[in-house]
Scaffold this active site. Structure first.
Site, short mmCIF file in Angstrom:
data_model
loop_
_atom_site.label_atom_id
_atom_site.label_comp_id
_atom_site.label_asym_id
_atom_site.label_seq_id
_atom_site.Cartn_x
_atom_site.Cartn_y
_atom_site.Cartn_z
N ASP A 1 0.88 -1.16 0.00
CA ASP A 1 0.00 0.00 0.00
C ASP A 1 0.92 1.21 0.00
O ASP A 1 2.11 1.10 0.27
CB ASP A 1 -0.83 -0.07 1.28
CG ASP A 1 -1.67 1.14 1.46
OD1 ASP A 1 -2.23 1.61 0.46
OD2 ASP A 1 -1.77 1.62 2.60
N THR B 1 -0.15 4.87 1.12
CA THR B 1 -0.40 5.75 2.24
C THR B 1 -0.27 5.00 3.54
O THR B 1 -0.92 3.99 3.74
CB THR B 1 -1.80 6.34 2.12
OG1 THR B 1 -1.94 6.78 0.79
CG2 THR B 1 -1.99 7.46 3.09
N PHE C 1 -18.52 9.51 3.93
CA PHE C 1 -17.62 9.11 2.84
C PHE C 1 -17.84 7.65 2.48
O PHE C 1 -18.06 6.82 3.34
CB PHE C 1 -16.17 9.30 3.30
CG PHE C 1 -15.15 8.87 2.30
CD1 PHE C 1 -14.76 9.75 1.30
CD2 PHE C 1 -14.61 7.60 2.34
CE1 PHE C 1 -13.81 9.35 0.37
CE2 PHE C 1 -13.67 7.20 1.41
CZ PHE C 1 -13.28 8.08 0.41
N ARG D 1 -1.28 14.93 -1.70
CA ARG D 1 -2.62 14.36 -1.82
C ARG D 1 -3.58 15.50 -2.02
O ARG D 1 -3.53 16.49 -1.31
CB ARG D 1 -2.99 13.60 -0.56
CG ARG D 1 -2.12 12.41 -0.30
CD ARG D 1 -2.23 12.00 1.13
NE ARG D 1 -3.54 11.45 1.46
CZ ARG D 1 -3.85 10.17 1.34
NH1 ARG D 1 -2.95 9.33 0.90
NH2 ARG D 1 -5.03 9.72 1.67
N THR E 1 -2.22 1.62 -4.90
CA THR E 1 -2.67 2.77 -4.13
C THR E 1 -3.97 3.30 -4.69
O THR E 1 -4.30 3.09 -5.86
CB THR E 1 -1.61 3.88 -4.12
OG1 THR E 1 -2.16 5.01 -3.46
CG2 THR E 1 -1.19 4.26 -5.51
N ASP F 1 -4.47 6.44 -4.78
CA ASP F 1 -4.16 7.81 -5.22
C ASP F 1 -4.14 7.93 -6.73
O ASP F 1 -4.18 6.96 -7.46
CB ASP F 1 -2.79 8.21 -4.67
CG ASP F 1 -2.89 8.66 -3.23
OD1 ASP F 1 -4.03 8.82 -2.77
OD2 ASP F 1 -1.85 8.83 -2.60
N LYS G 1 -7.17 -4.64 -5.24
CA LYS G 1 -5.88 -4.96 -4.63
C LYS G 1 -5.77 -6.45 -4.38
O LYS G 1 -4.78 -7.09 -4.73
CB LYS G 1 -5.74 -4.22 -3.29
CG LYS G 1 -5.47 -2.74 -3.40
CD LYS G 1 -5.20 -2.15 -2.03
CE LYS G 1 -4.91 -0.67 -2.12
NZ LYS G 1 -4.55 -0.09 -0.84
N ASP H 1 -1.62 -0.78 5.82
CA ASP H 1 -1.90 -0.29 7.17
C ASP H 1 -3.37 -0.02 7.41
O ASP H 1 -3.79 0.15 8.54
CB ASP H 1 -1.10 0.98 7.45
CG ASP H 1 -1.68 2.16 6.71
OD1 ASP H 1 -2.08 1.98 5.55
OD2 ASP H 1 -1.73 3.25 7.29
#
Lengths: 338, 1235
Positions: free
Chosen positions: B411, B413, B620, B685, B765, B767, B867, B887
């Site tokens: 990962d 972040t 969210f 970010r 990720t 992102d 993932k 994490d």
């Protein structure tokens, strides 16, 4: 904030053990150690080998096969299982002095005393003199447990199959037979005679055997095994003890007597001898051979050239390898020296 | 108890079963039925709160435990052997003796199980008897009862810092805002406070349990800790929906709330925490799978040997001319025929040679792993001082897999980066403001905006910061009452002696009354204080050098200056981004003061406090990738929707034709997008912040839908999401933020080392590609000279053709003569959408083929599910060992899919750690964990297992060779007890110690030369051939150990057990010295255990030979060793047999140069010299720099030219007609400087 006040209590112990940093010896043997090491080992082995070989060579052995399979054998007549109480005589001669003390063995081949169920077929408690087991022998002894509902003492297959040839040795001196005295004491293990096998503490011994029968194959009961020596009867009879200690391999010899007394304390002098054999034990059923072996012993026991040769071979091999290594390393350089 | 007919009982039981299985449960209060007998209780079908986690009961322990144990194949094998031994015709030993191994193993396991079960029983009893408060109608108040008395339908009161006894639907709290804070540390390890609110229908009402007449309708119990569906139907048919936000879970601790009252919906084993409690997972390691195959080989070998025995026995019997005296007939005097007898012999042989199947190997492997885990968890290098946490091993049986990893999926972040967010830049209305240097400019803007009160309503600058402060789920606090009290004292100084008293005795349990007083006092005083201190803050600000330099979140949160009120506010955020934004807003004077379910208080830079009424929070979710807050402005009374989210999720929703700003908005959007791209390139970010004014009419019509969705039971999530999407349209852009997430320390170094170790590192990720690529460069996953293939396509067809042509290019690239001696340094960047296509069944092969050729792969914008899919596909297609490290909750799937899952205990809670096999606290720990511990664990265990097979075969074969000389009758020439001891005591400790402590290469060298790790990859040290070589070696050694004594004692008067003694001794020396050759580093422990084993052999055997006169009947060990030790031949035989047996092994080990052997040579040098060597070796072997520099020109023109901006490479994109680039990233590409 709170965390910092407490001294980090999860920190692992910083010891050489937990951090796997214990001082260690790493046996990376370099050529400088290996080659001399091999030479030394080789030399030592050759030394041992020579000693063993020389000792083994000095041991005299005389084997006489008396199975009587061959028709020209004096015992041919006796090898027929139907012949009872057969006696035959083997003549032999010795060229040089057979140094004493001479050990007199009988030998059997193809006899599997190490057969599993044979080995279990005895009653250790009975043999240690426990009278309880005289009446009720262990079922391990089956089928040599009872004979016609009477307990067999000593029970079991080992005792039952006890070797029962007897020997008399004569030296032919000027045509006359002179008996060589045979010493039957102390031929069994000291621990067997004194600890493991015990006669019941009943005197006379035969009373202990009341209500029991002798093993099927035996001609005499246990308490009459040695008519010459009353102390050598029952379970501590030396021949019985020797037989009960089962041989490890199918071709074996067992100590019969030692020649240590009288004129023969120095050994058997050169000359002609005659061996009188009371031929009782059948061996044809297993293709076996019977023999007597005269041997003197050294610190390494009986004659055995194998060990000496093995040491010599391995010792020389080490020397050869060290030479090869020396050449290889000399040609390709030692990796450490780069 | 009244008598009831069995039929009625059965009917009742059936009804109960049905009630439990129903999808929806109707629960009513127990109070009206209090005191009635059980049959009349409405909730009698549901289990009580008493829990029982024990497996056994006292009476049935032995049968149940035996039943459990006989599920293991090994035990059945043992029992089978024992039973065989009781059959007289086949037994090899005394039957009773044969029971020893099985009894020892069964009773040891049973004792362990009993102890564990007793511990469980104790903890159950303790939990069941914990006091709690249940409402009683008779007493008209809450009475103290035990946890086990709680039943579904009861009303339970939980006071501050108490643990919730069952799953409670929150109906009332002491908090005026009807919220209750809980800490779920017991459930998931997360220590941040979570807020739970009272069910909507019961807000602000004085709650009386007796007056509760509603029916609680809830779903069937499940183990999802984050979802709960339920509604309360009042007598007037009005429904009030409730979700997880109103559920207090069993095991949580109530914090900061005086007391809370809840209705028990699930009790005992039906609670979510109990349903989640399903013990540790069992993974089977690669080595263990191989080992099992080899055990099967051993079984085959055993059968072959037994067949040889049976056949030999048959032939032997056939060859006998008569019935020899040593053949023992059965009791009736009958002898079995050769065929029947050899049939029996087969089974006897199985008994005799049973240790060929290394059952004790499994026990030893377990022991070794425990030892290895001990060393891993005790490594100070894997200890993190900051969090005071050690490395944790959750899976106990896959340590050796750490040494075989070929692919790492990481990962980004929180794993590569700190996940400690720092607000760096923002773009407001198309103007870019760096947070650090030019903050004055922005402040001026703010003050200008503030001063012009007319523009207050619409000023985008104010709105931007208001949105930052409001649009989040950050809890303002205080945390625990303790913490709160400290701040009170800070404020009050020594003025209030009473409180300082409280503080001193304030332990974990807060006395209810005092704490409530304190809370009140505090809430009063804090208001006063804040008012009081505000001017000073303002003064400072005007001075121009105020707290703004604390632009990072850490600084803000950790600086404990008592001068500013705001510094004592704690923001507890579930995501660190939100906290960073709130702290940023605070830095500019927009201070989030309080948050309740229906209001937010924000202080403006002017010092004015605004209380916004929160109408709704659209939480969210990973589909929408945004969240919104709908508030009512206290001054304008407008309904305002603030939305923040990922740029691509927001940009589509912006107002299209903007009549207010007349095209300005469009520019703003373009400018902002430009800034966003720049931010992303810097590795920041990004988040977009928007605002929307909702008219009252729209709001009211929306509200109806919303409430319907909230009360729904079916598809609740989807309905809620739909309503959210419905409102989040036509947004107007306020600006964007750039948050920096720093790389963790030593990440580039770690990644370099892992790659040198032959491990492929993938980064997955969520992102944007730009951000991810940037981080990729920063952490040296990508190199400047690398060929970077960027795949971003929209359609399946293009994806196919691109995959094909890329693959072709890559192949050609690899075959290009200029690149023959270089590794193809190709990297692949792929985004989530393309990944989905690439992973579709028909493209999978090609994608995997391409990925295999790439040195590193970056997957961007991937969902958690993707993932795990990537991991699974690579793992299954390439048959490689995979490791996933992450994490956050979004990495859980991936962690579970990989062979080894590693959780990083970071900022994002503990879900990843809970799901992982190993938990570390920093990414850099991976280096030592894999390169050192992984390598060690693997080589140790692999060598130990091989040794174990060897040991058993070598020993058992002695017995086998003897069969050729005893008529294949199954005789053992070694006393059975000594044989058991041989395996149990004399030769068991050394291999276990070897497996735990051997060190082939030192840690320094393993870290210095990561290439050494490659020795464990793929087949590794434990291969088919090594297994068979060791088996052959065992055969050779057993031949030597048997035949040298045989030839030496041939034709002598030696008896069975005297013959067995040198064999046993030779075998002991050979086996132990064989291990000594394998041991690479001898420590004190090694010496003690090795010499101890030899000493133990002699002491035990001598003692046994001295004591055992008639014990163990068939054998005759009395005084044998003693007599042998007095015989020089014994030593001569032992010496030569051992030397001859070990010569080949010694030579095999001393030749055969391998990297490991070279490394061991290096290890012997002294440290400084070794350093030098490592350097030389690396420059010689790695040669990375040299090779890469040769790659100056792209090998083929179609591979693109260096492009300025990463994603847009016009040439290739145009050719293929999709957003696809394949280019060599050049120096032009701006790399951020990460420090």
């Amino acid at each position: 904030m709170v965390k910092q006040e407490q001294e980090l209590d999860n920190r692992p112990d910083n010891t050489a053990f937990t951090q796997q940093r214990l001082p260690a010896w790493q046996p990376m043997l370099s050529a400088g150690i290996v080659i001399p090491g091999f030479v030394l080992i080789g030399l030592a082995f050759i030394g041992i080998g020579v000693a063993l070989f020389v000792t083994s060579r000095s041991i005299q052995v005389l084997e006489i096969d008396y199975t009587g399979v061959a028709q020209d054998s004096p015992c041919y007549r006796c090898s027929d299982p139907d012949t009872k109480n057969c006696v035959c005589t083997m003549d032999f001669s010795i060229d040089t002095l057979f140094k004493g003390p001479v050990f007199f063995y009988y030998g059997l081949t193809n006899y599997f005393q190490n057969y599993r169920r044979y080995g279990a077929s005895k009653d250790a408690s009975q043999l240690s003199g426990d009278l309880e087991y005289f009446k009720n022998p262990s079922s391990d002894c089956s089928p040599y447990q009872y004979d016609n509902d009477k307990p067999i003492v000593p029970c079991g297959s080992i005792a039952n199959s006890m070797f029962n040839d007897t020997f008399k040795l004569y030296q032919i001196v000027n045509g006359a037979r002179k008996q060589v005295p045979l010493d039957g004491k102390g031929i069994a293990w000291w621990t067997d005679y004194n600890v493991k096998y015990r006669n019941p503490s009943v005197t006379p011994l035969r009373n202990a055997f009341n209500g029991t029968v002798k093993p099927v194959f035996w001609s005499r009961p246990a308490y009459e095994l040695d008519p010459t020596d009353p102390a050598n009867n029952g379970f501590i009879n030396q021949d019985f003890l020797v037989w009960m200690r089962r041989a490890a391999l199918p071709n074996f010899r067992k100590l019969y007597r030692r020649i240590t007394e009288g004129d023969y304390a120095e050994g058997l002098p050169a000359g002609n001898y005659s061996l009188e054999i009371a031929y009782n034990y059948p061996v044809l059923s297993f293709d076996g051979e019977k023999k007597v072996v005269f041997s003197n012993v050294s610190w390494m026991g009986g004659k055995n050239e194998f060990l000496g040769i093995a040491y010599l071979v391995i010792g020389s091999l080490c020397i050869v390898m060290s030479i090869v290594m020396l050449i290889v390393y000399a040609k390709f350089k030692f990796p450490e020296e780069d | 108890m009244t008598w009831r007919s069995p039929l009625a009982l059965m009917r009742d039981a059936l009804r109960g079963q049905r009630a439990r299985d129903k999808e929806l449960r109707n629960l009513v209060s127990n109070l009206p039925y209090e005191g009635l007998d059980k049959a009349k209780q409405p909730n009698r079908h549901f289990p009580s709160n008493a829990i029982k986690t024990t497996k056994y009961t006292l009476l049935l322990f032995i049968p149940m435990n035996l039943f459990e144990q006989f599920h293991r194949l090994a035990n059945i094998y043992f029992v089978g052997l024992a039973i065989l031994n009781f059959i007289p015709v086949v037994n090899a030993f005394q039957p009773e003796v044969a029971l020893i191994p099985i009894c020892v193993i069964l009773s040891l396991t049973a004792m362990k199980d009993a102890w564990e079960d007793f511990r469980r029983y104790q903890s159950d009893r303790k939990l069941n008897n914990t006091p709690c408060l249940i409402y009683s109608r008779k007493e008209k108040q809450f009475m103290e009862r035990r946890w086990k008395d709680v039943r579904v339908g009861d009303f339970v009161k939980v006071v501050c810092n108490e643990i919730v006894p069952a799953d409670l639907l929150l109906l009332h709290t002491s908090d005026p805002n009807s919220v209750c804070h809980i800490e779920t540390a017991n459930l998931d390890g997360e220590t941040n406070l979570k807020q739970r609110t009272v069910v909507s229908g019961f807000l602000n009402s004085a709650f009386e349990p007796e007056s509760f007449t509603g029916v609680v309708v809830c779903e069937k119990p499940n183990n999802n800790l984050n979802h709960f569906k339920c509604y309360v139907e009042k007598p007037d048919k009005e429904r009030a929906g409730a979700g997880i936000e109103s559920l207090l879970l069993r095991g949580c601790t109530v914090r900061n709330t005086d007391h809370a009252v809840g209705f028990v919906v699930y009790a005992g084993h039906e609670t979510k925490s109990m349903l989640n409690n399903n013990g540790s997972r069992y993974k089977r390691s690669k080595l263990e799978r191989k080992l099992n195959i080899d055990v099967i080989f051993c079984v085959i070998l055993l059968f072959a040997m037994c067949l040889v025995g049976a056949l030999g026995h048959f032939l032997w019997l056939q060859a006998l001319p008569g019935i020899p005296p040593y053949l023992v007939p059965d009791s009736s005097g009958h002898l079995d025929g050769p065929s029947l007898s050899s049939f029996y012999t087969f089974f006897t042989m199985i008994i005799l040679l049973q240790i060929l199947i290394p059952i004790s190997l499994y026990v030893s492997v377990e022991l070794v792993k425990i030892g290895q885990i001990f060393f891993i968890t005790n490594d100070t290098d894997l200890f993190d001082e900051e969090t005071d946490s050690r490395m944790q091993c959750k899976a106990l049986n896959i340590t050796e897999d750490l040494g075989q990893i070929e692919y790492i999926f990481s990962d980004k972040t929180g794993t590569l980066t700190e996940n400690k967010m720092v607000f760096r830049r923002c773009s407001i209305m198309g103007t870019e403001y760096p947070h650090k240097e030019n903050d004055k400019k922005l402040l001026q803007q703010i003050s200008r905006a503030e001063s012009s009160s007319g523009s207050r309503k619409t000023d985008p600058y104010l709105d931007f910061f208001l949105a930052l402060a409001i649009c989040n789920t950050v809890v303002v606090s205080m945390a625990t009452a303790q913490r709160r009290r400290v701040s009170v004292l800070l404020w009050m100084g020594s003025g209030d002696g009473g409180h300082s008293q409280e503080r001193k005795d304030g332990g974990k349990i807060c006395p209810i009354k005092i704490s409530s007083i304190l809370n009140r006092t505090f809430s009063d005083s804090s208001v006063v204080e804040e008012d009081h201190f505000q001017p000073s803050v303002k003064k400072e600000r005007n001075g121009g050098s105020y707290a703004l330099q604390t632009c990072s979140l850490h600084a803000a949160s950790e600086s404990n200056k008592p001068v500013a009120t705001s510094d004592n506010l704690r923001y507890e955020a579930e995501s660190p981004d939100e906290a960073a934004l709130v702290y940023a807003a605070k830095a500019y004077g927009f201070i989030l003061l309080a948050r309740t379910p229906d209001s937010v208080t924000v202080r403006l830079p002017s010092g004015e406090d605004l209380v916004f009424k929160v109408l709704d929070t659209l939480a969210f979710d990973s589909n929408r990738k945004r969240m919104s807050v709908l508030v009512q402005h206290p001054i304008t009374k407008e309904y305002v929707l603030y939305t923040k989210g990922a740029d691509y999720a927001i940009m589509e929703l912006l107002v299209h034709l903007d009549y207010i700003y007349c095209g300005k908005q469009k520019n703003t959007a373009a400018d902002t997008q430009h800034h966003l791209d720049c931010y992303a390139k810097e590795g920041l970010r990004t988040l977009c912040v928007t605002k929307k004014v909702v008219s009252a009419k729209v709001y009211e019509s929306w509200l109806v839908d919303r409430q319907r969705a909230l009360a729904a039971i079916d598809n609740r999530e989807e309905l809620i999401m739909d309503t959210a999407v419905q409102l989040e349209t036509n947004l107007s852009l306020l600006g964007a933020t750039g948050i920096e997430d720093r790389l963790q320390e030593n990440v580039p170094d770690t990644i370099m080392a892992l790659r040198e170790a032959g491990i492929q590192v993938w980064v997955l990720t969520g992102d944007k590609p730009e951000t991810a690529v940037n981080i990729g460069y920063a952490c040296r996953l990508l190199e400047e000279e690398d060929l970077v293939i960027n795949m971003t396509v929209g359609f399946q067809i293009t994806c196919t053709s691109i995959l094909d042509c890329t693959l072709e290019e890559v192949r050609r690239y690899g075959e290009d003569p200029r690149n023959v001696d270089t590794r193809p340094d190709i990297s692949l960047v792929i985004d989530g959408r393309t990944l989905t296509m690439a992973l579709s069944p028909d493209l999978q092969e090609r994608f995997v083929d391409l990925a295999k050729r790439c040195r590193s792969v970056l997957c961007c914008r991937v969902t958690p599910l993707q993932k795990s899919r990537v991991v699974k596909v690579i793992r299954e297609k390439l048959k490689v060992m995979t490791l996933a490290v992450g994490d956050g909750a979004n990495d859980v799937n991936m962690i579970q899919a990989a062979d080894i899952g590693i959780g990083i205990s970071g900022q994002e809670g503990m879900q990843a750690v809970m799901a992982s096999d190993f938990a570390i606290s920093r990414f850099r720990h991976l280096k030592k964990l894999l390169l050192v511990h992984g390598h060690w664990c693997y080589t140790r265990l692999a060598n130990m297992i091989i040794y174990f097979f060897y040991k058993n075969v070598a020993y058992v074969n002695l017995l086998f060779w003897y069969q050729f000389f005893c008529g294949f009758s199954g005789t053992a020439m070694i006393d059975y007890w000594l044989m058991i001891f041989f395996n149990l005591f004399f030769t068991s400790a050394p291999p276990v110690m070897f497996g735990i402590m051997d060190k082939d290469v030192s840690a320094e060298l393993l870290l210095g030369v990561p290439e050494l790790y490659r020795t464990g990859q793929g087949a590794g040290a434990y291969t088919f051939s090594t297994f068979w070589v060791s088996i052959l070696d065992a055969f050779y050694q057993s031949l030597v150990c048997f035949f040298i004594p045989y030839l030496a004692y041939q034709d002598s008067d030696i008896d069975i057990f005297t013959f067995g003694t040198p064999l046993n001794t030779v075998s002991l020396f050979t086996i132990l010295l064989h291990l000594s050759i394998e041991i690479k580093a001898w420590t004190v422990v090694h010496w003690v255990i090795m010499l101890g084993s030899v000493a133990l052999y002699f002491v035990v055997t001598l003692a046994y030979s001295a004591i055992c006169v008639t014990c163990n009947p068939p054998s005759n060990p009395y005084w044998i060793l003693q007599s042998q030790m007095a015989d020089p031949m014994f030593y001569l035989v032992c010496l030569i047999s051992t030397v001859v047996a070990l010569l080949p092994r010694y030579h095999q080990n001393s030749i055969a140069p391998s990297p490991i052997v070279q490394a061991r040579h290096l290890d012997r040098l002294d440290p400084s010299e070794r350093e030098q060597w490592i350097k030389e070796w690396r420059s010689f072997r790695g040669g990375g720099q040299v090779k890469r520099s040769r790659l100056s020109t792209p090998p083929s023109p179609s591979l693109g030219t260096p492009a300025d901006l990463f994603p847009e490479s016009p040439t290739t994109a145009e050719i293929i007609g999709d957003d696809f680039t394949l280019n060599v990233i050049s120096e032009n590409y701006q790399r951020p400087v990460h420090t």
